[in-house]
Design an enzyme around this catalytic site. Structure first.
Site, PDB file in Angstrom:
ATOM      1  N   GLU A 114      55.476 -24.245  30.107  1.00 12.79           N
ATOM      2  CA  GLU A 114      56.093 -25.516  30.447  1.00 12.79           C
ATOM      3  C   GLU A 114      56.475 -26.201  29.147  1.00 12.79           C
ATOM      4  OE1 GLU A 114      52.596 -26.267  32.119  1.00 12.79           O
ATOM      5  OE2 GLU A 114      53.099 -25.520  34.097  1.00 12.79           O
ATOM      6  N   TYR A 126      62.522 -20.726  22.966  1.00 15.30           N
ATOM      7  CA  TYR A 126      62.122 -19.939  24.134  1.00 15.30           C
ATOM      8  C   TYR A 126      63.302 -19.167  24.715  1.00 15.30           C
ATOM      9  CZ  TYR A 126      57.962 -22.884  23.780  1.00 15.30           C
ATOM     10  OH  TYR A 126      56.849 -23.535  23.332  1.00 15.30           O
TER      11      TYR A 126
END
Length: 159
Positions: A114, A126
């Site tokens: 998250e 990411y």
């Protein structure tokens, strides 16, 4: 077997130690509104299902760290933090690559994380490493001004 990974700026990455808890808490507090206390890190460092990876120099001064949880065939990046004086040197990327490399030796086949939708540098990292947004959680992260940020839930297959 000793696990070591190379990192930029003359650093290397190795498993965290219980004695690192206070320093990890300090670094975490520099990067997050609600930093976790050292006791929380002591718990993680004592649990074989929550490995910690630290980027440090030859004298073991820690520049950053990543903390994951592995449960059966899934892994979760619980947090990744880099000391502000080391940011912009690809330390976070090296930590994430070490985590992904080490996960190849586990039963984990998918990794989740998250990230605040406001943390653009982390989202780009990411995405570069193959993570894609699969959902979001409104109001997940409290902010210093009393508002709340939405979390993006991201995932990638591990191979």
């Amino acid at each position: 077997m000793i696990k070591l990974w190379m990192a930029p700026a003359g650093l290397h990455i190795e498993p965290g130690k219980l004695a690192d808890a206070k320093e990890l808490a300090r670094i975490h507090a520099l990067g997050f509104y609600r930093g976790w206390p050292s006791g929380e890190f002591e718990s993680f460092l004592s649990d074989p299902n929550t490995p910690v990876y630290v980027a440090c120099d030859a004298r073991r001064r820690i520049a950053g760290f990543a903390l994951i949880r592995v449960v059966e065939d899934e892994a979760e990046l619980l947090t990744i933090a880099v000391d502000p004086k080391w940011r912009g040197k690809r330390i976070g990327q090296a930590l994430l690559k070490a985590v992904l490399d080490d996960l190849l030796t586990t039963p984990a086949r998918r990794m989740f994380l998250e990230v605040s939708e406001e943390n653009v540098p982390a989202i780009k990292l990411y995405q570069r490493e193959g993570f894609a947004t699969i959902s979001s959680r409104k109001g997940y992260y409290p902010k210093a001004d009393g508002s709340q940020a939405t979390a993006l839930v991201m995932a990638r297959d591990l191979g």
